[in-house]
Motif scaffolding. Structure first.
Motif, PDB file in Angstrom:
ATOM      1  N   ASP A  16       3.864  -1.836  -3.737  1.00  0.00           N
ATOM      2  CA  ASP A  16       4.927  -1.186  -4.502  1.00  0.00           C
ATOM      3  C   ASP A  16       6.158  -2.088  -4.560  1.00  0.00           C
ATOM      4  N   ARG A  51       1.610   3.749 -11.292  1.00  0.00           N
ATOM      5  CA  ARG A  51       0.631   3.184 -10.354  1.00  0.00           C
ATOM      6  C   ARG A  51      -0.774   3.206 -10.972  1.00  0.00           C
ATOM      7  N   ASN A  83      14.774   2.198  -7.817  1.00  0.00           N
ATOM      8  CA  ASN A  83      15.134   3.549  -8.250  1.00  0.00           C
ATOM      9  C   ASN A  83      15.076   3.699  -9.767  1.00  0.00           C
ATOM     10  N   ASP A 121      13.873  13.996  -8.580  1.00  0.00           N
ATOM     11  CA  ASP A 121      12.977  13.487  -7.537  1.00  0.00           C
ATOM     12  C   ASP A 121      11.516  13.758  -7.892  1.00  0.00           C
ATOM     13  N   ILE A 122      11.248  14.962  -8.380  1.00  0.00           N
ATOM     14  CA  ILE A 122       9.873  15.304  -8.754  1.00  0.00           C
ATOM     15  C   ILE A 122       9.430  14.479  -9.959  1.00  0.00           C
ATOM     16  N   LYS A 143       6.152   7.652 -11.170  1.00  0.00           N
ATOM     17  CA  LYS A 143       5.726   6.534 -10.332  1.00  0.00           C
ATOM     18  C   LYS A 143       4.208   6.554 -10.156  1.00  0.00           C
ATOM     19  N   GLU A 144       3.631   7.717  -9.936  1.00  0.00           N
ATOM     20  CA  GLU A 144       2.179   7.817  -9.795  1.00  0.00           C
ATOM     21  C   GLU A 144       1.482   7.429 -11.100  1.00  0.00           C
ATOM     22  N   TYR A 190      10.543  11.541 -10.767  1.00  0.00           N
ATOM     23  CA  TYR A 190      10.377  10.177 -10.282  1.00  0.00           C
ATOM     24  C   TYR A 190       8.990  10.010  -9.652  1.00  0.00           C
ATOM     25  N   LYS A 191       8.606  10.936  -8.792  1.00  0.00           N
ATOM     26  CA  LYS A 191       7.305  10.855  -8.127  1.00  0.00           C
ATOM     27  C   LYS A 191       6.168  10.910  -9.139  1.00  0.00           C
ATOM     28  N   ARG A 192       6.272  11.793 -10.127  1.00  0.00           N
ATOM     29  CA  ARG A 192       5.228  11.898 -11.158  1.00  0.00           C
ATOM     30  C   ARG A 192       5.121  10.614 -11.973  1.00  0.00           C
TER      31      ARG A 192
END
Length: 116
Positions: free
Chosen positions: A11, A66, A15, A55-56, A62-63, A58-60
């Motif tokens: 990774d 990926r 941000n 935050d949620i 980012k996945e 961002y996580k979605r």
């Protein structure tokens, strides 16, 4: 190979941007994925609720980035069926009977041509 590539991705995200890299297990060359900008980059949340939402998101995102990076890496890396390492196209040989990494080919005295 998608799961193996996804597991091996390093990774490099910030941000504001998502980026991943993968190192060839043989030559050590590092490949980096395309940079994907976070949809809320540079926007400060105006409340605690918005921070949670960001935050949620961002996580979605980012996945998702990926997964995209793993798909990109799959086009540039190969998993050796013998040693299971991920190697770049330059370190992976197309052989007569079974394609494999250069190290395994040398060890098994197989001949082949690099993918790239």
């Amino acid at each position: 190979m998608n799961d193996k590539a996804k597991e091996m991705l390093m990774d490099c995200s910030t941000n504001d941007e998502f980026c991943f890299s993968l190192r060839c297990a043989e030559c050590g060359e590092v490949w980096k994925s395309r940079i994907i900008r976070f949809s809320k980059a540079g926007i400060m949340p105006t409340s605690e609720g918005k921070r949670v939402v960001f935050d949620i998101l961002y996580k979605r995102e980012k996945e998702d980035a990926r997964m995209r990076a793993a798909a990109q890496a799959e086009k540039m890396f190969n998993q050796c069926p013998i040693c299971q390492r991920l190697v770049c196209d330059h370190c992976f040989l197309v052989c007569d009977d079974l394609d494999m990494c250069t190290v395994c080919a040398r060890r098994l005295q197989e001949q082949g041509e690099p993918v790239a």
